[in-house]
Enzyme design. Sequence first.
Site, mmCIF file in Angstrom:
data_model
loop_
_atom_site.group_PDB
_atom_site.id
_atom_site.type_symbol
_atom_site.label_atom_id
_atom_site.label_comp_id
_atom_site.label_asym_id
_atom_site.label_seq_id
_atom_site.Cartn_x
_atom_site.Cartn_y
_atom_site.Cartn_z
ATOM 1 N N ASP A 1 2.590 -0.594 4.454
ATOM 2 C CA ASP A 1 1.361 0.199 4.498
ATOM 3 C C ASP A 1 1.571 1.560 5.149
ATOM 4 O O ASP A 1 0.619 2.216 5.559
ATOM 5 C CB ASP A 1 0.249 -0.575 5.218
ATOM 6 C CG ASP A 1 0.537 -0.814 6.691
ATOM 7 O OD1 ASP A 1 1.571 -0.331 7.201
ATOM 8 O OD2 ASP A 1 -0.287 -1.491 7.356
ATOM 9 N N SER B 1 -3.686 -4.287 13.126
ATOM 10 C CA SER B 1 -2.417 -3.759 13.622
ATOM 11 C C SER B 1 -1.939 -4.559 14.832
ATOM 12 O O SER B 1 -1.805 -5.776 14.759
ATOM 13 C CB SER B 1 -2.592 -2.270 13.959
ATOM 14 O OG SER B 1 -1.364 -1.680 14.298
ATOM 15 N N HIS C 1 -2.171 2.354 6.723
ATOM 16 C CA HIS C 1 -2.318 1.459 7.869
ATOM 17 C C HIS C 1 -3.626 1.659 8.634
ATOM 18 O O HIS C 1 -4.311 0.687 8.959
ATOM 19 C CB HIS C 1 -1.128 1.650 8.812
ATOM 20 C CG HIS C 1 -1.119 0.695 9.959
ATOM 21 N ND1 HIS C 1 -0.908 -0.659 9.799
ATOM 22 C CD2 HIS C 1 -1.306 0.892 11.288
ATOM 23 C CE1 HIS C 1 -0.960 -1.253 10.980
ATOM 24 N NE2 HIS C 1 -1.201 -0.339 11.896
#
Length: 565
Positions: free
Chosen positions: A453, A234, A506
Amino acid sequence: MAATAGPAAEAPSPLSRRRLATAAAIAVLSMGWLRAADVVRRTKTVDDVPDLAIDLLHRMNWTQRVVDHLESRRSPSSRINGTAKHPLVLVPGIISCGLELWKPGECFGRGLFRQRLWGGLGMARAILRNVSCWLDHMSLDAETGLDKAGHEVRAAEGYAGADYFAPGYWLWSKLLVEAAAVGYDRNLMHLACFDWRLSYANLERRDQYFTRLKSEIEILVKRDGVKAVLLGHSMGASVCMFFLSWVELNEPGWTEKHIHTFVSLGGSLLGAVAPLGAVLSGEMQATAQLGHVNELLDRYAPHLTRSEQRDVYRSLGGLGSLLPKGGDAVWGEDLVRLMFDENQRGESTPLGMDAIAPDLRRALGRHTGGYDLGASWPQARGPAGYPLLQATENPLVAALPRAPSLSVFCIYGVGIETERRYRYTRDGAPDDLSDLGVIDFRDDGGVDTGDGDGTVPLESLGVPCALWRDARFKPFNPAGATTIIREHRDDPDRFAPRGGPATSKHVEILGNFHVIFEILKIATGDDADVLEDNVVSEIKNVSAAISERLLAKLGPPPGRGLWRG
């Protein structure tokens, strides 16, 4: 005298017979279930299934399903032939990095030293104790971009800083367990949490984060003389990009000597749309990592206006690094559709990042708004001799390191609706484009979605890896580093609370069976079967369209004709 006979035994009532029958049935079913469970536990491969059952599976066309199920029950590490080889350096994202209270302000008082303000039960206690105080500690001083006077909040250190967000809510723990199973320990693995609220420059100024990360990698590499795998998840992937840019400015050639592979796992390399909503109006959907903060503030701090929530987000210097990068060439000219009359229907004004960014950066200030959100051919930036001011995390501004042996993986999930554009409404035209009113949640909800995602759109997840291999964009990858795209379509288990081992959301991708397997293959050097793309989305078409728009925007590289390789 004959003995008198005792009372005759009473026949069991119909109710008693039903109870006995029910108890017997439960006992039989329980024994059968335990027997079946024992068989299932002992069944490792399809070869362990009895012949009679195999024949039945063949007749019902279920053999492959059973094979797939048995395969999914195996741990990723059990399928790895190699052992720990490349040192593994993990850089988490926002939700993964816990934050601790080192110096509480007066509103908290004593007794909370080193309690979690982000993550863990400490966060819940702090919020319930005084949500306004918690928010005051989490936000930063707008002038300095650091903690407010009298407060000290720092990133939690070590594996405990990122293995769980709260009891039972795993983050990196599954990957750590599987890595340990193939031989990784503290001597071969480092997890580098950071204070994600700070701008990248302030991370180095206050915490020497990048200096420490460089030293940790050098120590790991020196141990066995084997280059490291640098993995960022991320926002952590953007932090890694900034680190590589910064370290090469300080010591050219460092990456080639120390980094074997860079892995962007669900990386927001070109930003995301949700943070744009946060800094424009203090709003975002809960699909984004920080979306839960909106829900929390609405519940526990209903007195806060949207503009006050927006100001909290604007104070977070790190959030500026997650804004959409590349401008209209990447995100289109209608990232936001603005209605001036709240009663208006249909007609709206399209706005892209090219229009919004100048006013927004001024409103955000030098810390949150100090990032380069555009696209340009790589060239010297900032004042010479100041790497911290010259470095950038934007892959459409800075080139990859000159490291010909470097491999770059973009690993991410797809097939989940992800915030892609907003519709705003306000009374009258704005004085500047950093004040667009509020998201119009009427009718269709005011939020359009696209593939991604669930938090990061497809454009940000995969386009950088696609561009780095395009000969027309060679200035962004001057040494020809190898890039690989590994996509994983979301395949959730509807009975698993967080989606099960094949979900690719995610955060939950950190526990994805196939993703962990790929990471271990890369880290152990047994990577022959993961060196090819695994594409299941429209990333090729998306990146091709963006490439053409970028070339039209950038023109030829400075000082030469269009690079043909």
